[in-house]
Design a protein around this motif. Structure first.
Motif, PDB file in Angstrom:
ATOM      1  N   GLU A  66       0.858  -1.380  -0.136  1.00 34.10           N
ATOM      2  CA  GLU A  66      -0.037  -0.179  -0.050  1.00 34.10           C
ATOM      3  C   GLU A  66       0.734   1.200  -0.058  1.00 34.10           C
ATOM      4  O   GLU A  66       1.622   1.282   0.798  1.00 34.10           O
ATOM      5  CB  GLU A  66      -0.984  -0.077   1.383  1.00 34.10           C
ATOM      6  N   ARG A  67       0.716   2.065  -0.986  1.00 34.08           N
ATOM      7  CA  ARG A  67       1.398   3.336  -0.923  1.00 34.08           C
ATOM      8  C   ARG A  67       0.319   4.473  -0.851  1.00 34.08           C
ATOM      9  O   ARG A  67      -0.571   4.733  -1.292  1.00 34.08           O
ATOM     10  CB  ARG A  67       1.972   3.642  -2.320  1.00 34.08           C
ATOM     11  N   ILE A  68       0.482   5.341   0.469  1.00 41.14           N
ATOM     12  CA  ILE A  68      -0.758   6.230   1.088  1.00 41.14           C
ATOM     13  C   ILE A  68      -0.071   7.483   0.882  1.00 41.14           C
ATOM     14  O   ILE A  68       0.922   7.895   1.443  1.00 41.14           O
ATOM     15  CB  ILE A  68      -0.894   5.860   2.522  1.00 41.14           C
ATOM     16  N   TRP A  69      -0.604   8.265  -0.470  1.00 44.12           N
ATOM     17  CA  TRP A  69      -0.103   9.475  -0.633  1.00 44.12           C
ATOM     18  C   TRP A  69      -0.620  10.704  -0.113  1.00 44.12           C
ATOM     19  O   TRP A  69      -1.984  10.568   0.282  1.00 44.12           O
ATOM     20  CB  TRP A  69      -0.601   9.623  -2.180  1.00 44.12           C
ATOM     21  N   VAL A  70       0.120  11.589   0.225  1.00 45.67           N
ATOM     22  CA  VAL A  70      -0.264  12.814   1.129  1.00 45.67           C
ATOM     23  C   VAL A  70      -0.971  13.858  -0.250  1.00 45.67           C
ATOM     24  O   VAL A  70      -0.297  13.897  -0.952  1.00 45.67           O
ATOM     25  CB  VAL A  70       0.946  13.442   1.870  1.00 45.67           C
ATOM     26  N   THR A  71      -2.216  14.068   0.130  1.00 45.40           N
ATOM     27  CA  THR A  71      -2.966  14.869  -0.851  1.00 45.40           C
ATOM     28  C   THR A  71      -2.804  16.439  -0.251  1.00 45.40           C
ATOM     29  O   THR A  71      -3.331  17.305  -1.095  1.00 45.40           O
ATOM     30  CB  THR A  71      -4.135  14.452  -1.138  1.00 45.40           C
TER      31      THR A  71
ATOM     32  N   GLU B 221      -4.209  -4.932   4.033  1.00 44.67           N
ATOM     33  CA  GLU B 221      -5.483  -5.272   3.356  1.00 44.67           C
ATOM     34  C   GLU B 221      -5.747  -4.173   2.593  1.00 44.67           C
ATOM     35  O   GLU B 221      -5.701  -2.951   2.866  1.00 44.67           O
ATOM     36  CB  GLU B 221      -6.476  -5.526   4.535  1.00 44.67           C
ATOM     37  N   MET B 222      -6.308  -4.520   1.357  1.00 38.35           N
ATOM     38  CA  MET B 222      -6.947  -3.509   0.278  1.00 38.35           C
ATOM     39  C   MET B 222      -8.446  -3.069   0.644  1.00 38.35           C
ATOM     40  O   MET B 222      -9.166  -4.027   0.934  1.00 38.35           O
ATOM     41  CB  MET B 222      -6.932  -4.209  -1.002  1.00 38.35           C
ATOM     42  N   TYR B 223      -8.387  -1.994   0.786  1.00 37.84           N
ATOM     43  CA  TYR B 223      -9.858  -1.241   0.738  1.00 37.84           C
ATOM     44  C   TYR B 223      -9.962  -0.396  -0.487  1.00 37.84           C
ATOM     45  O   TYR B 223      -9.012   0.159  -0.708  1.00 37.84           O
ATOM     46  CB  TYR B 223      -9.969  -0.223   1.922  1.00 37.84           C
ATOM     47  N   GLY B 224     -11.060  -0.560  -1.346  1.00 36.18           N
ATOM     48  CA  GLY B 224     -10.911   0.088  -2.474  1.00 36.18           C
ATOM     49  C   GLY B 224     -12.438   0.878  -2.653  1.00 36.18           C
ATOM     50  O   GLY B 224     -13.433   0.495  -2.064  1.00 36.18           O
ATOM     51  N   GLU B 225     -12.512   1.868  -3.620  1.00 39.85           N
ATOM     52  CA  GLU B 225     -13.446   2.528  -4.090  1.00 39.85           C
ATOM     53  C   GLU B 225     -14.365   1.875  -4.786  1.00 39.85           C
ATOM     54  O   GLU B 225     -14.199   0.835  -5.647  1.00 39.85           O
ATOM     55  CB  GLU B 225     -13.027   3.849  -4.652  1.00 39.85           C
TER      56      GLU B 225
ATOM     57  N   ILE C  91      -6.915  14.029   2.822  1.00 38.85           N
ATOM     58  CA  ILE C  91      -5.756  14.380   3.287  1.00 38.85           C
ATOM     59  C   ILE C  91      -4.682  13.186   2.651  1.00 38.85           C
ATOM     60  O   ILE C  91      -3.497  13.422   2.442  1.00 38.85           O
ATOM     61  CB  ILE C  91      -5.344  14.932   4.699  1.00 38.85           C
ATOM     62  N   PHE C  92      -5.340  11.970   2.349  1.00 40.77           N
ATOM     63  CA  PHE C  92      -4.743  10.878   2.207  1.00 40.77           C
ATOM     64  C   PHE C  92      -5.220   9.912   0.962  1.00 40.77           C
ATOM     65  O   PHE C  92      -6.822   9.863   0.991  1.00 40.77           O
ATOM     66  CB  PHE C  92      -4.194   9.903   3.327  1.00 40.77           C
ATOM     67  N   ILE C  93      -4.605   9.576  -0.045  1.00 37.41           N
ATOM     68  CA  ILE C  93      -5.326   8.623  -0.948  1.00 37.41           C
ATOM     69  C   ILE C  93      -4.363   7.374  -1.103  1.00 37.41           C
ATOM     70  O   ILE C  93      -2.893   7.523  -1.417  1.00 37.41           O
ATOM     71  CB  ILE C  93      -5.445   9.066  -2.375  1.00 37.41           C
ATOM     72  N   SER C  94      -4.917   6.247  -0.813  1.00 39.51           N
ATOM     73  CA  SER C  94      -4.167   4.964  -1.196  1.00 39.51           C
ATOM     74  C   SER C  94      -4.213   4.337  -2.617  1.00 39.51           C
ATOM     75  O   SER C  94      -5.175   4.364  -3.053  1.00 39.51           O
ATOM     76  CB  SER C  94      -4.463   3.990  -0.033  1.00 39.51           C
ATOM     77  N   TRP C  95      -2.815   3.895  -2.844  1.00 39.74           N
ATOM     78  CA  TRP C  95      -2.799   2.914  -4.388  1.00 39.74           C
ATOM     79  C   TRP C  95      -2.450   1.745  -3.475  1.00 39.74           C
ATOM     80  O   TRP C  95      -1.481   1.596  -2.809  1.00 39.74           O
ATOM     81  CB  TRP C  95      -1.672   3.360  -5.012  1.00 39.74           C
ATOM     82  N   PHE C  96      -3.050   0.554  -4.185  1.00 43.42           N
ATOM     83  CA  PHE C  96      -2.801  -0.740  -3.833  1.00 43.42           C
ATOM     84  C   PHE C  96      -2.150  -1.586  -5.070  1.00 43.42           C
ATOM     85  O   PHE C  96      -2.416  -1.391  -6.107  1.00 43.42           O
ATOM     86  CB  PHE C  96      -3.902  -1.360  -3.121  1.00 43.42           C
ATOM     87  N   GLU C  97      -1.320  -2.525  -4.691  1.00 41.38           N
ATOM     88  CA  GLU C  97      -0.489  -3.251  -5.686  1.00 41.38           C
ATOM     89  C   GLU C  97      -1.534  -3.915  -6.622  1.00 41.38           C
ATOM     90  O   GLU C  97      -0.963  -4.204  -8.074  1.00 41.38           O
ATOM     91  CB  GLU C  97       0.069  -4.425  -4.920  1.00 41.38           C
ATOM     92  N   GLY C  98      -2.597  -4.257  -6.250  1.00 41.37           N
ATOM     93  CA  GLY C  98      -3.665  -4.971  -7.447  1.00 41.37           C
ATOM     94  C   GLY C  98      -4.398  -3.981  -8.449  1.00 41.37           C
ATOM     95  O   GLY C  98      -5.058  -4.401  -9.039  1.00 41.37           O
ATOM     96  N   GLY C  99      -4.226  -2.776  -7.893  1.00 39.23           N
ATOM     97  CA  GLY C  99      -4.619  -1.558  -8.834  1.00 39.23           C
ATOM     98  C   GLY C  99      -5.526  -0.758  -8.249  1.00 39.23           C
ATOM     99  O   GLY C  99      -5.851   0.379  -8.837  1.00 39.23           O
ATOM    100  N   GLU C 100      -6.020  -0.938  -7.151  1.00 39.84           N
ATOM    101  CA  GLU C 100      -7.345   0.037  -6.632  1.00 39.84           C
ATOM    102  C   GLU C 100      -6.651   1.122  -5.761  1.00 39.84           C
ATOM    103  O   GLU C 100      -5.679   1.099  -5.487  1.00 39.84           O
ATOM    104  CB  GLU C 100      -8.115  -0.600  -5.550  1.00 39.84           C
TER     105      GLU C 100
END
Length: 238
Positions: free
Chosen positions: A124-129, A149-153, A164-173
């Motif tokens: 998981e890469r949690i980007w600072v927005t 664990e992946m959580y997706g939109e 203030i944060f948006i996550s990207w996950f290895e599976g693409g979500e």
């Protein structure tokens, strides 16, 4: 600063892997690094009388941190309502990971707070927005977690006051992993990371976010407002 860390504390009792990762419970791990910051910290768990959230405890709590997962339905409606009312009255609330389904959070959001998920040891890469926000103070551009664990939109929450944060996950979500809301005189911060089988709450940057969140969520003498029928401040001509 009085902080109460609430955890249902069920996974730690039933899953040896979780007990190995968090031998003092998730609440104990979070409480430890908050105490090191100098806060006055209490813990409370689901199986205590009134779930550990008595009227006195709630009245003395400046910021409540909530972690729950498998036992949301066991939280008494009366206690959840009291938590909601304390937030409206000015208590800060930080909701972590699967606490998105907790009764206090869904009551305050007014939506079902559903999402998609997958447990597959993903990066998981949690980007600072919002790098100017006080919750992101001291961070770089992103936080990287090797396994989560992946959580997706789509995440069914109202439009946040601040994202203030948006996550990207290895599976693409992707996922809105850090969102704030104002409710009444209180502030709410939802922060996504923290699946029970991963050592996420030992990560220094995750700890920094939670500490910053506590500092942000405290009510700094927000004025109380009069509601209902009132007399005029000035004399009214007849």
């Amino acid at each position: 600063m009085n902080v109460t860390v609430w955890n249902e504390n069920r996974h730690e009792q039933l899953n040896p892997k979780v007990a190995e990762v968090y031998p003092e419970g998730i609440h104990g791990t979070i409480a430890k690094f908050l105490r090191e910051k100098g806060y006055d910290v209490k813990t409370a768990t689901l199986d205590e009388p009134e779930h550990g959230l008595t009227e006195q405890v709630l009245a003395e709590t400046d910021v409540l941190i909530w972690w729950g997962h498998k036992a949301h339905d066991e939280v008494e409606d009366e206690i959840a309502e009291k938590v909601k009312e304390r937030v409206l009255d000015g208590m800060g609330l930080i909701v972590l990971h699967s606490g998105h389904f907790s009764k206090p959070f869904t009551k305050l959001m007014g939506t079902d707070c559903d999402l998609k998920w997958r447990e597959a040891d993903e990066k998981e890469r949690i980007w600072v927005t919002d790098p100017t926000h006080p919750i992101t103070a001291g961070l770089g551009e992103y936080i990287e977690l090797e396994q989560e664990e992946m959580y997706g939109e789509h995440f069914d929450i109202p439009a946040p006051d601040e994202l203030i944060f948006i996550s990207w996950f290895e599976g693409g979500e992707v996922f809105r992993s850090g969102a704030t809301f104002k409710r009444g005189r209180g502030k709410v911060f939802y922060f996504r990371p923290g699946h029970e089988t991963y050592p996420t709450y030992y990560n220094i940057e995750i700890q920094r976010v939670i500490k910053n969140g506590v500092d942000w969520a405290i009510n700094r003498d927000t004025p109380e407002f009069t509601r209902g029928n009132v007399t005029p401040l000035e004399n009214l001509s007849e």
